[in-house]
Design a protein around this motif. Structure first.
Motif, short mmCIF file in Angstrom:
data_model
loop_
_atom_site.label_atom_id
_atom_site.label_comp_id
_atom_site.label_asym_id
_atom_site.label_seq_id
_atom_site.Cartn_x
_atom_site.Cartn_y
_atom_site.Cartn_z
N VAL A 224 0.84 -1.21 0.00
CA VAL A 224 0.00 0.00 0.00
C VAL A 224 0.87 1.25 0.00
O VAL A 224 0.60 2.22 -0.72
N ALA A 225 1.95 1.23 0.80
CA ALA A 225 2.87 2.37 0.83
C ALA A 225 3.48 2.62 -0.54
O ALA A 225 3.61 3.78 -0.98
N ASN A 226 3.85 1.55 -1.23
CA ASN A 226 4.41 1.69 -2.57
C ASN A 226 3.38 2.25 -3.56
O ASN A 226 3.71 3.08 -4.41
N ILE A 227 2.14 1.79 -3.42
CA ILE A 227 1.07 2.28 -4.29
C ILE A 227 0.85 3.78 -4.10
O ILE A 227 0.75 4.54 -5.06
N LEU A 228 0.80 4.21 -2.84
CA LEU A 228 0.59 5.64 -2.55
C LEU A 228 1.72 6.49 -3.10
O LEU A 228 1.50 7.57 -3.65
N GLN A 229 2.94 5.97 -2.97
CA GLN A 229 4.10 6.71 -3.48
C GLN A 229 4.04 6.83 -5.00
O GLN A 229 4.28 7.91 -5.55
N LYS A 230 3.71 5.76 -5.67
CA LYS A 230 3.68 5.78 -7.14
C LYS A 230 2.53 6.63 -7.67
O LYS A 230 2.65 7.26 -8.72
#
Length: 227
Positions: A199-205
């Protein structure tokens, strides 16, 4: 009394937190202090804005039925103010109105400590933050608008397939359906920690601050549809 001209010229760049429940003010102040965010209590009923406070973090109690009026008055006095409201309950339809009048942060009173600190820091940086627990209600409202729309075009996830990994895209689809991290983990047979990392990676991207804004962005751009 400050003249209208003087009032309109205030440009102090303070962050002001309006808290509905008076019992929570000290607790929130303590949490912020522990995390190196100095918060000064104010008596909102007094003309505290006459004090020479610049780039300060201020917190005070405001009854729920007076909060919107207090926000509007403060924004007229100093439009540079970044206002955060923390209420016991918030109706979904209030959110758009709150943002329209200038509120930068919206949260329920039982906010998680880490999220509270994150919210204040992000608002300080100039972002708008909305409590992620409004996601479920957002889905309901969006489905309603979708049903009313006669011009809804099929979603196109081509961009997301280029931006995200297959697993991240899979998780994003579940976020759009309103799944919690625990539900996502159970559905995909992965740990809660792994879900949080994805989820953290998704938000960053996606360049958004939280899962609610991620859902809003993909739905607005019609990268994913609601079934």
């Amino acid at each position: 009394m400050l003249s209208d001209v003087a009032i309109n010229q205030l440009n102090r760049h303070n962050i002001v937190i309006f808290v509905e429940n008076s019992l929570f003010v000290s607790g929130i102040q303590t949490i912020l202090e522990i995390n190196h965010l100095h918060a000064q209590k104010i008596n909102v009923d007094e003309q505290w804005y006459k004090q020479d406070l610049y780039n300060s973090l201020l917190i005070g109690q405001v009854p729920s039925d007076e909060m919107e009026k207090k926000v509007q008055k403060l924004m007229l006095i100093d439009a540079s103010t970044k206002i955060i409201i923390i209420k016991n309950s918030i109706k979904f339809e209030e959110i758009e109105r709150f943002i329209h009048i200038g509120i930068k942060g919206i949260s329920l009173s039982d906010v998680d400590e880490k999220y509270l600190v994150h919210l204040v820091k992000r608002v300080k940086e100039g972002h708008i933050m909305i409590d992620g627990r409004f996601t479920t209600e957002f889905f309901k409202q969006y489905r309603h608008f979708k049903e009313l729309s006669t011009q809804f075009s099929p979603p196109d996830d081509t961009y997301l397939k280029e931006l995200l990994t297959n697993r991240e895209l899979e998780i994003l689809h579940l976020l759009v359906k309103g799944y919690s991290n625990i539900q996502i983990g159970e559905n995909l047979f992965i740990s809660n920690k792994t879900v949080k990392n994805h989820v953290a990676n998704i938000l960053q991207k996606l360049e958004v601050n939280d899962r609610l804004n991620a859902v809003i962005k993909v739905l607005k751009n019609k990268w994913i549809g609601l079934k």
